[in-house]
Design an enzyme around this catalytic site. Structure first.
Site, PDB file in Angstrom:
ATOM      1  N   ASN A  64       0.826  -1.195   0.000  1.00  0.00           N
ATOM      2  CA  ASN A  64       0.000   0.000   0.000  1.00  0.00           C
ATOM      3  C   ASN A  64       0.867   1.254   0.000  1.00  0.00           C
ATOM      4  O   ASN A  64       2.082   1.195   0.236  1.00  0.00           O
ATOM      5  CB  ASN A  64      -0.918   0.017   1.230  1.00  0.00           C
ATOM      6  N   CYS A  73      -5.771  -7.137  -3.840  1.00  0.00           N
ATOM      7  CA  CYS A  73      -6.177  -5.891  -4.505  1.00  0.00           C
ATOM      8  C   CYS A  73      -6.827  -6.283  -5.824  1.00  0.00           C
ATOM      9  O   CYS A  73      -6.151  -6.747  -6.744  1.00  0.00           O
ATOM     10  CB  CYS A  73      -4.990  -4.968  -4.743  1.00  0.00           C
ATOM     11  N   GLY A  74      -8.128  -6.096  -5.925  1.00  0.00           N
ATOM     12  CA  GLY A  74      -8.862  -6.550  -7.101  1.00  0.00           C
ATOM     13  C   GLY A  74      -8.486  -5.828  -8.380  1.00  0.00           C
ATOM     14  O   GLY A  74      -8.294  -6.449  -9.431  1.00  0.00           O
ATOM     15  N   ASN A 164      -8.942  -9.502   2.098  1.00  0.00           N
ATOM     16  CA  ASN A 164      -8.631  -8.347   2.946  1.00  0.00           C
ATOM     17  C   ASN A 164      -9.931  -7.900   3.617  1.00  0.00           C
ATOM     18  O   ASN A 164     -11.026  -8.203   3.138  1.00  0.00           O
ATOM     19  CB  ASN A 164      -7.977  -7.212   2.140  1.00  0.00           C
ATOM     20  N   HIS A 166     -13.150  -5.850   4.909  1.00  0.00           N
ATOM     21  CA  HIS A 166     -14.001  -4.760   4.441  1.00  0.00           C
ATOM     22  C   HIS A 166     -15.176  -4.546   5.390  1.00  0.00           C
ATOM     23  O   HIS A 166     -15.792  -5.494   5.868  1.00  0.00           O
ATOM     24  CB  HIS A 166     -14.555  -5.051   3.041  1.00  0.00           C
ATOM     25  N   ASN A 197     -10.761  -1.822   5.273  1.00  0.00           N
ATOM     26  CA  ASN A 197     -11.208  -0.950   4.192  1.00  0.00           C
ATOM     27  C   ASN A 197     -12.653  -0.581   4.501  1.00  0.00           C
ATOM     28  O   ASN A 197     -13.441  -1.439   4.919  1.00  0.00           O
ATOM     29  CB  ASN A 197     -11.133  -1.689   2.858  1.00  0.00           C
ATOM     30  N   GLU A 215      -9.700   3.347   1.576  1.00  0.00           N
ATOM     31  CA  GLU A 215      -8.916   2.128   1.467  1.00  0.00           C
ATOM     32  C   GLU A 215      -7.829   2.081   2.543  1.00  0.00           C
ATOM     33  O   GLU A 215      -7.111   3.059   2.755  1.00  0.00           O
ATOM     34  CB  GLU A 215      -8.282   2.039   0.081  1.00  0.00           C
ATOM     35  N   ARG A 216      -7.743   0.939   3.210  1.00  0.00           N
ATOM     36  CA  ARG A 216      -6.741   0.731   4.250  1.00  0.00           C
ATOM     37  C   ARG A 216      -5.335   1.015   3.723  1.00  0.00           C
ATOM     38  O   ARG A 216      -4.891   0.425   2.756  1.00  0.00           O
ATOM     39  CB  ARG A 216      -6.840  -0.727   4.729  1.00  0.00           C
ATOM     40  N   CYS A 224     -12.009   0.719  -5.909  1.00  0.00           N
ATOM     41  CA  CYS A 224     -11.471  -0.372  -5.096  1.00  0.00           C
ATOM     42  C   CYS A 224     -12.175  -1.647  -5.537  1.00  0.00           C
ATOM     43  O   CYS A 224     -13.377  -1.816  -5.301  1.00  0.00           O
ATOM     44  CB  CYS A 224     -11.699  -0.112  -3.608  1.00  0.00           C
ATOM     45  N   GLY A 225     -11.427  -2.545  -6.191  1.00  0.00           N
ATOM     46  CA  GLY A 225     -12.035  -3.759  -6.725  1.00  0.00           C
ATOM     47  C   GLY A 225     -12.559  -4.682  -5.655  1.00  0.00           C
ATOM     48  O   GLY A 225     -13.697  -5.167  -5.728  1.00  0.00           O
ATOM     49  N   THR A 226     -11.733  -4.965  -4.625  1.00  0.00           N
ATOM     50  CA  THR A 226     -12.222  -5.832  -3.552  1.00  0.00           C
ATOM     51  C   THR A 226     -13.354  -5.148  -2.794  1.00  0.00           C
ATOM     52  O   THR A 226     -14.276  -5.810  -2.315  1.00  0.00           O
ATOM     53  CB  THR A 226     -11.090  -6.214  -2.583  1.00  0.00           C
ATOM     54  N   GLY A 227     -13.302  -3.800  -2.711  1.00  0.00           N
ATOM     55  CA  GLY A 227     -14.379  -3.067  -2.056  1.00  0.00           C
ATOM     56  C   GLY A 227     -15.696  -3.194  -2.801  1.00  0.00           C
ATOM     57  O   GLY A 227     -16.769  -3.310  -2.190  1.00  0.00           O
TER      58      GLY A 227
END
Length: 284
Positions: A64, A73-74, A164, A166, A197, A215-216, A224-227
């Site tokens: 990060n 990270c998506g 990760n 969320h 996140n 984002e963390r 943010c893909g994973t978000g």
């Protein structure tokens, strides 16, 4: 030695991508922060190292902007996936990460001609220990609120791990959500021992979510893909959306599907190459 890099982004979530399969690349926290610094360095949300893997086409290591190493990270997975697909000419590839093995595949180009990639993000973690939380709670809606006890401005967020942690608050208006004010506080809340996140999701329809993410370790990002994956899963678990929706972020849109057949989350969206360059010796 000097080190060439690619500057890439997924919906404006930007990365410095370094090829490390022939020579190791392991920046210290200070070196990673220097690379990510937008005033004196290259400037990015995350730094990505593409390393060799015995299990996949490559291993993806992620730092990060604050210098800390993270597992997933998506948007970066789509970018690295595109590079691997372009290099091999194959329709699919596998990427190993600290969060597990991810499959990537070419998707149909967007209407504007943008190249798109689909990532199978695997099965989301929904148990409180998966996030992880500091204590046992129902992750559909955890006991957390912001503001006065009798009239909180935010409350009962959903929690999802996409490799990760969320936290997803559902808000009436994402544009008015206190992302910069509340995001850092929730990121470092004692309930989240690995930090978190923080998403602010507005449900616009059964198939559409407006999302902003703190984002963390990176702060407010354009995407943010994973978000986006976490927001869709959290919304679907509460019956607010169907299992497939378009997620609108500041940088653009992702299509997220939480597949019913096997519980895997699929993320489809564009990638872009911005420029190439060479890192200074101190960061190589």
């Amino acid at each position: 030695m000097s080190r060439p890099f690619l500057k890439m982004n997924g919906l404006g979530n930007d990365f410095v991508v370094v090829e490390a399969r022939s020579a190791p690349f392991r920046p210290s926290e200070a070196e990673a922060r220097a690379i990510a610094d937008r005033a004196s360095g290259v400037g990015c949300d995350q730094i990505i190292g593409i390393e060799p893997s015995d299990r996949a086409d490559a291993f993806m290591r992620i730092w990060n902007a604050d210098g800390g190493e993270v597992s997933a990270c998506g948007n970066a997975t789509r970018c690295v996936g595109w590079l691997l697909l372009e290099a091999s000419g194959r329709p699919s590839a596998a990427i190993e990460t600290e969060a597990g093995l991810l499959q990537v595949a070419r998707a149909e180009d967007a209407a504007d001609g943008a190249k798109q990639v689909t990532v199978d993000m695997g099965v989301p973690g929904l148990d409180w220990r998966d996030i992880p939380l500091a204590e046992e709670m129902d992750t559909r809606g955890v006991e957390l609120q912001v503001g006065p006890i009798d009239d909180p401005i935010l409350h009962t967020p959903g929690c999802v791990s996409m490799g990760n942690p969320h936290v997803v608050f559902f808000v009436p208006d994402a544009e008015a959500a206190p992302v910069r004010e509340v995001g850092p506080m929730i990121e470092h809340h004692l309930l989240f021992p690995e930090r978190a996140n923080v998403g602010f999701a507005q449900i616009k329809g059964r198939d559409r979510i407006r999302l902003r993410v703190w984002e963390r370790g990176a702060g407010l990002t354009k995407a943010c893909g994973t978000g986006a994956c976490a927001a869709l899963v959290a919304a679907a678990r509460r019956g607010l959306t169907d299992r497939k929706a378009t997620v609108e972020m500041d940088g653009g849109e992702l299509v997220i599907e939480w597949r019913e057949s096997d519980g895997h989350v699929l993320m489809t969206g564009p990638v872009a190459v911005e420029f190439t360059g060479t890192l200074k010796d101190r960061a190589a």
